[in-house]
Design an enzyme around this catalytic site. Structure first.
Site, PDB file in Angstrom:
ATOM      1  N   LYS A 142       0.679  -1.178   0.018  1.00 16.52           N
ATOM      2  CA  LYS A 142      -0.073   0.016   0.017  1.00 16.52           C
ATOM      3  C   LYS A 142       0.903   1.320   0.159  1.00 16.52           C
ATOM      4  O   LYS A 142       0.497   2.117  -0.615  1.00 16.52           O
ATOM      5  CB  LYS A 142      -0.903  -0.201   1.118  1.00 16.52           C
ATOM      6  CG  LYS A 142      -1.949  -1.074   1.230  1.00 16.52           C
ATOM      7  CD  LYS A 142      -3.034  -0.812   0.141  1.00 16.52           C
ATOM      8  CE  LYS A 142      -4.301  -1.733   0.397  1.00 16.52           C
ATOM      9  NZ  LYS A 142      -4.158  -2.734  -0.635  1.00 16.52           N
ATOM     10  N   LYS A 172      -6.362 -14.948 -11.870  1.00 16.34           N
ATOM     11  CA  LYS A 172      -7.648 -15.232 -11.812  1.00 16.34           C
ATOM     12  C   LYS A 172      -8.638 -13.680 -11.659  1.00 16.34           C
ATOM     13  O   LYS A 172      -8.080 -12.722 -11.689  1.00 16.34           O
ATOM     14  CB  LYS A 172      -7.692 -15.764 -10.105  1.00 16.34           C
ATOM     15  CG  LYS A 172      -7.281 -14.855  -9.024  1.00 16.34           C
ATOM     16  CD  LYS A 172      -7.154 -15.798  -7.984  1.00 16.34           C
ATOM     17  CE  LYS A 172      -6.686 -14.813  -6.780  1.00 16.34           C
ATOM     18  NZ  LYS A 172      -6.975 -15.242  -5.197  1.00 16.34           N
ATOM     19  N   LYS A 174     -11.516  -8.143  -8.271  1.00 18.19           N
ATOM     20  CA  LYS A 174     -12.481  -6.780  -8.124  1.00 18.19           C
ATOM     21  C   LYS A 174     -12.034  -5.651  -9.142  1.00 18.19           C
ATOM     22  O   LYS A 174     -12.775  -4.959  -9.580  1.00 18.19           O
ATOM     23  CB  LYS A 174     -12.325  -6.523  -6.661  1.00 18.19           C
ATOM     24  CG  LYS A 174     -13.652  -7.210  -6.042  1.00 18.19           C
ATOM     25  CD  LYS A 174     -13.831  -6.747  -4.628  1.00 18.19           C
ATOM     26  CE  LYS A 174     -14.775  -7.465  -3.723  1.00 18.19           C
ATOM     27  NZ  LYS A 174     -14.715  -7.197  -2.309  1.00 18.19           N
TER      28      LYS A 174
END
Length: 334
Positions: free
Chosen positions: A115, A197, A200
């Site tokens: 982050k 995969k 979101k």
């Protein structure tokens, strides 16, 4: 809620739309678990503030996560399905655990480092102590099991450390939370572009969302990567072709899958036909979930009732734990 069943706790972030990977990877298993365990499923709105401080869309996102999970089969009567910010005891436990967490270990966590790289202008204290809040969420219900993905295993390890430190310093209050292993049940849903995969946020055109309409689903699947087909009978499928077969196994009938397996092995497969069939079957699978979620999201009274009922169940458990914590710490002065 029953006290004889083992306790499971899991959190869901209210960012992004739920997709097919969430359904087969987690939600379908939550639905099975609700009959066998005492389940606490939490929508983690406080967690989302560490990276999404603008709350304009938060209300709608929280409501959507509730609606989509219920549409997938989560039963608010069987589980405590609640919003993190509605259970005030979480913040109190988070405060106590922060006294047992050290700056050096928090700075070393993989998610914190990621982050910081992604948002160097927003390195806030909440981001640093994210694993402490996550530990508070988990051990607040004295959960034995936590269903986690690979990316969250480090945080669960830290939750164990904080629970053990508390027990060592103040007396045994918390069990060690363990990763819930679905064994062979864990399905990874491949993205439509043949890389990794479904996600979101990564590539929205390569992901089937539970809110996608029928036409959009068909369009996305028709764009999936294919080739000219095999030239040798019984060839090994390339990854991106195996991905299409894997998606088909999730939503199509065994006969349909077998027909295209045979066509592939006999070198007569027509990928256009296969993708058309998969598009129809996928649309048929997603439509009832999408429609039910939309109806729930539009029902203000029902959603309010679900949130209040979930918070009430969660707070009964949380209050018991906080009483034990205060007693163990010597914070009850009369």
């Amino acid at each position: 809620m029953s006290t004889t069943k083992e306790i499971v706790m899991s959190g869901l972030r209210p960012t992004g739309y739920l997709h097919l990977g969430n359904y087969f990877g987690a939600m379908r298993n939550y639905v099975k678990m609700q009959n066998e365990y005492e389940c606490y499923f939490m929508v983690a709105d406080w967690h989302s503030l560490t990276t999404h401080p603008d709350t304009k869309e938060l209300k709608e996102n929280v409501r959507r996560v509730f609606a989509e999970n219920i549409a997938c089969g989560l039963d608010p009567e069987k589980v405590a399905f609640y919003c993190q910010s509605h259970v005030y005891e979480t913040a109190e436990l988070y405060l106590y655990l922060n006294m047992l967490a050290y700056k050096g270990e928090l700075e070393k966590t993989t998610t914190f480092k990621d982050k910081v790289r992604q948002h160097p202008e927003n390195v806030n204290a909440g981001l640093l102590t994210y694993p402490v809040l996550q530990a508070a969420d988990i051990i607040l219900h004295r959960a034995k099991y936590v269903p986690v993905g690979k990316d969250q295993e480090q945080h669960l390890e830290m939750a164990r450390n904080f629970a053990n430190r508390f027990n060592h310093r103040y007396g045994d209050v918390f069990p060690e939370p363990l990763a819930f292993n679905f064994g062979g049940e864990l399905v990874k849903v491949p993205s439509l572009d043949g890389t990794g995969k479904m996600s979101k946020s990564e590539n929205q055109n390569a992901t089937i969302y539970l809110a996608d309409d029928d036409d959009l689903i068909r369009k996305k699947i028709m764009k999936a990567k294919t080739d000219a087909g095999p030239t040798e009978p019984n060839s090994v499928k390339p990854d991106y072709i195996e991905n299409i077969f894997q998606l088909m196994r999730l939503v199509s009938t065994p006969d349909t899958v077998q027909k295209f397996e045979d066509d592939f092995n006999n070198c007569v497969i027509r990928y256009g036909d296969m993708k058309k069939q998969l598009g129809e079957d996928m649309a048929k699978f997603v439509a009832p979930i999408r429609e039910k979620a939309a109806a729930i999201q539009a029902d203000d009274a029902y959603l309010k009732n679900v949130m209040l009922q979930g918070a009430e169940k969660a707070r009964i458990s949380a209050h018991k734990t906080i009483e034990l914590v205060r007693d163990a710490m010597g914070l009850n002065y009369y």
